[in-house]
Design an enzyme around this catalytic site. Sequence first.
Site, PDB file in Angstrom:
ATOM      1  N   HIS A  58     -16.447   3.770  10.371  1.00  0.00           N
ATOM      2  CA  HIS A  58     -16.803   4.902   9.521  1.00  0.00           C
ATOM      3  C   HIS A  58     -18.324   4.984   9.463  1.00  0.00           C
ATOM      4  O   HIS A  58     -18.997   3.989   9.242  1.00  0.00           O
ATOM      5  CB  HIS A  58     -16.225   4.734   8.115  1.00  0.00           C
TER       6      HIS A  58
ATOM      7  N   LEU B 272      -3.190   8.712   5.581  1.00  0.00           N
ATOM      8  CA  LEU B 272      -2.243   8.777   4.467  1.00  0.00           C
ATOM      9  C   LEU B 272      -1.035   9.631   4.840  1.00  0.00           C
ATOM     10  O   LEU B 272       0.099   9.312   4.473  1.00  0.00           O
ATOM     11  CB  LEU B 272      -2.927   9.349   3.222  1.00  0.00           C
TER      12      LEU B 272
ATOM     13  N   GLY C  59       0.843  -1.188   0.000  1.00  0.00           N
ATOM     14  CA  GLY C  59       0.000   0.000   0.000  1.00  0.00           C
ATOM     15  C   GLY C  59       0.876   1.234   0.000  1.00  0.00           C
ATOM     16  O   GLY C  59       2.079   1.180  -0.275  1.00  0.00           O
ATOM     17  N   ALA C  60       0.266   2.376   0.327  1.00  0.00           N
ATOM     18  CA  ALA C  60       1.024   3.627   0.326  1.00  0.00           C
ATOM     19  C   ALA C  60       2.211   3.552   1.278  1.00  0.00           C
ATOM     20  O   ALA C  60       3.314   4.020   0.951  1.00  0.00           O
ATOM     21  CB  ALA C  60       0.110   4.793   0.704  1.00  0.00           C
TER      22      ALA C  60
ATOM     23  N   TRP D 133      -8.037   2.584  -1.915  1.00  0.00           N
ATOM     24  CA  TRP D 133      -9.453   2.844  -1.723  1.00  0.00           C
ATOM     25  C   TRP D 133      -9.695   4.191  -1.038  1.00  0.00           C
ATOM     26  O   TRP D 133     -10.832   4.635  -0.927  1.00  0.00           O
ATOM     27  CB  TRP D 133     -10.070   1.736  -0.878  1.00  0.00           C
TER      28      TRP D 133
ATOM     29  N   ARG E 244      -9.026   8.229  15.184  1.00  0.00           N
ATOM     30  CA  ARG E 244      -8.253   8.896  14.141  1.00  0.00           C
ATOM     31  C   ARG E 244      -8.976  10.115  13.579  1.00  0.00           C
ATOM     32  O   ARG E 244     -10.152  10.051  13.246  1.00  0.00           O
ATOM     33  CB  ARG E 244      -7.967   7.916  13.005  1.00  0.00           C
TER      34      ARG E 244
ATOM     35  N   HIS F 160     -13.623   0.442   9.711  1.00  0.00           N
ATOM     36  CA  HIS F 160     -12.877   1.167   8.690  1.00  0.00           C
ATOM     37  C   HIS F 160     -11.378   1.233   8.957  1.00  0.00           C
ATOM     38  O   HIS F 160     -10.579   0.968   8.073  1.00  0.00           O
ATOM     39  CB  HIS F 160     -13.441   2.581   8.572  1.00  0.00           C
TER      40      HIS F 160
ATOM     41  N   ARG G 227     -15.865  10.925  13.967  1.00  0.00           N
ATOM     42  CA  ARG G 227     -16.437   9.724  13.376  1.00  0.00           C
ATOM     43  C   ARG G 227     -17.097   8.796  14.392  1.00  0.00           C
ATOM     44  O   ARG G 227     -18.148   8.214  14.123  1.00  0.00           O
ATOM     45  CB  ARG G 227     -15.353   8.956  12.603  1.00  0.00           C
TER      46      ARG G 227
ATOM     47  N   GLU H 181     -13.054  18.401   6.517  1.00  0.00           N
ATOM     48  CA  GLU H 181     -13.606  17.126   6.954  1.00  0.00           C
ATOM     49  C   GLU H 181     -13.883  17.187   8.446  1.00  0.00           C
ATOM     50  O   GLU H 181     -13.447  18.108   9.142  1.00  0.00           O
ATOM     51  CB  GLU H 181     -12.669  15.962   6.604  1.00  0.00           C
TER      52      GLU H 181
ATOM     53  N   SER I   8      -4.985   1.520   0.788  1.00  0.00           N
ATOM     54  CA  SER I   8      -4.606   2.880   0.389  1.00  0.00           C
ATOM     55  C   SER I   8      -5.256   3.276  -0.925  1.00  0.00           C
ATOM     56  O   SER I   8      -5.665   4.425  -1.114  1.00  0.00           O
ATOM     57  CB  SER I   8      -3.083   2.998   0.265  1.00  0.00           C
TER      58      SER I   8
ATOM     59  N   GLN J  43     -10.444   7.763  -0.258  1.00  0.00           N
ATOM     60  CA  GLN J  43     -11.104   8.760  -1.078  1.00  0.00           C
ATOM     61  C   GLN J  43     -10.789  10.181  -0.616  1.00  0.00           C
ATOM     62  O   GLN J  43     -10.492  11.054  -1.413  1.00  0.00           O
ATOM     63  CB  GLN J  43     -12.627   8.563  -1.028  1.00  0.00           C
ATOM     64  N   GLY J  44     -10.882  10.415   0.699  1.00  0.00           N
ATOM     65  CA  GLY J  44     -10.876  11.774   1.221  1.00  0.00           C
ATOM     66  C   GLY J  44      -9.662  12.594   0.843  1.00  0.00           C
ATOM     67  O   GLY J  44      -9.765  13.622   0.177  1.00  0.00           O
ATOM     68  N   GLY J  45      -8.475  12.169   1.252  1.00  0.00           N
ATOM     69  CA  GLY J  45      -7.273  12.906   0.892  1.00  0.00           C
ATOM     70  C   GLY J  45      -6.212  12.840   1.965  1.00  0.00           C
ATOM     71  O   GLY J  45      -6.188  11.929   2.796  1.00  0.00           O
TER      72      GLY J  45
END
Length: 556
Positions: free
Chosen positions: A222, A374, A7-8, A38, A368, A333, A268, A106, A36, A40-42
């Site tokens: 999530h 990320l 992944g990232a 998947w 989190r 999540h 969340r 967010e 990673s 979406q947010g950033g």
Amino acid sequence: MIVIGSGAAGLYAALSLPEELQVGIITKNSLQTGSSSWAQGGVAAAIDPSDSPQLHLEDTLKAGAGLCEVDAVQLLVDEAAVSIESLLSLGVAFDRKGNTLEKTLEAAHSRPRVLHSADTTGRAIVDIFIARVQERSNIHVFSEALALNLWRHPETGICQGVSLLYQRQIHWLKAEAVVLATGGGGQVFSQTTNPSVSTGDGVAMAWRAGAVLRDLEFFQFHPTALTVPGAPRFLISEAVRGEGAHLVDAQGDRFAFDYHPSGELAPRDVVSRAIFSHLQKTEPDATDAHVYLNLTPISPEQVRYRFPKIIEVCQQWGIDVFQQPIPVAPAAHYWMGGVAVDLNSQTSIPGLYAIGETASTGVHGANRLASNSLLECLVFARQLAQIKPDGSLQDAVAPADPPKIVREIENLEYQCHRLEVIREALPNLVWQTAGVYRTGEALASGIAQVEAWQTEVASFEISHGLRDATPNQSIQFDASVTERELILAVETCNLVDVAALTLKSAAFRTESRGGHYRVDYPQSSPEWVVHTLVEGAAFGTAAVNAEVSESDQIAS
């Protein structure tokens, strides 16, 4: 060097390691299958003139509910700008307004600071990483190879490599250091946004090797996963609410404000519990019970610009987001807990490092903050640039060319049948006993069942064949044993271990905090402003900001 995971975190770790080192990336599927991709947010980063690392730090600490490691969070926010510059230099194309990087708001962020590439930021980053990895002659990728166990020196305890399942054969790979970047363990829950590969492999391997684990009870649910019968729980990004979408019930009421002043933009854990509580009042027994996300407050042009992937997936399941609200409900999540590491990503085992969701860096605490994951991958992977091999590999104990042993498995059909039954039943059990709401009674029942499954799985000959191999053996499984059956055995072993550790950690913490909510202990307690630690069979606590290698507080 060996990096387990693609992944990232794993890819960026490989790119961050000194170029004079030979690096092997082990991925159990292809390079594009991790969580990673998947995302979406950033990526959260305080780079706007109206923002600051201090504000980012304060937001992160607040979301973390008292369990963040302040020095780790400080490193995270201070290195954010450098990390973004690194992504830009590699070629990641973030959305812009003119020459300015576009930023969105967010939940629980005090400023718009989330950089994005439409609603496929993770994919944009991972695609660039893959391209750069393929350009590096010192990086070698081993696809469809499954790491089994960590290989420690019998006298010094230093991690000196791994055992590996590749083409139905167990191999032993030596390395100056091993980096765990295997992602999370969301597949331990039946309702999850995680891909099928997220089976907690790195955490399970580290635990079996004797590493200290931390805060495993903290799993983030999530609040808005697509909930349509037959559909996977596709994540509907928090950025949708950040852009102005409303969370409503079947009557169209914005019920989230009944639970928190920030409504759908509360942290969340709060929003997930709000949805769960609201549904319990109306549809307590419905598996696919849901509320709705109404996108009509956002202009259609902005929806098309920001969320093309969400539009596409919803269309696949018969939902026109411009005409209909999206049915959503909470799903597992992100795992805040993991293998405990210090600021250099070093675990309690010399020579073993962990990064990304596999690790517990301390930046997330009990809950989190959105889009910090990320960023965590980037910042802590960059710390590995400081690794300098010390030559300890020369003392590795194993013959250079171990003899090959062909292994047959008796009663294979029965064992695989039972593995499939357990693999299917386990996520349902964990969701029911350690989902959004937890009780001591349900956790105790879940632990008893999972321990029984652990014992059963460990007794299978196929499990012994995979786990009990020693460095002086190279095991080739008989042709009657398929690759799929071997992977089923490995992942089921890891999942039952992860399930037991998660349930026991949740039972151990007798309070509610962040992503961990106990109905029988609904309040947070000052006595529990501590980390939970697991080492082998022992559970204990450690003060926030304690050294991860100090396990003297762990007691059975």
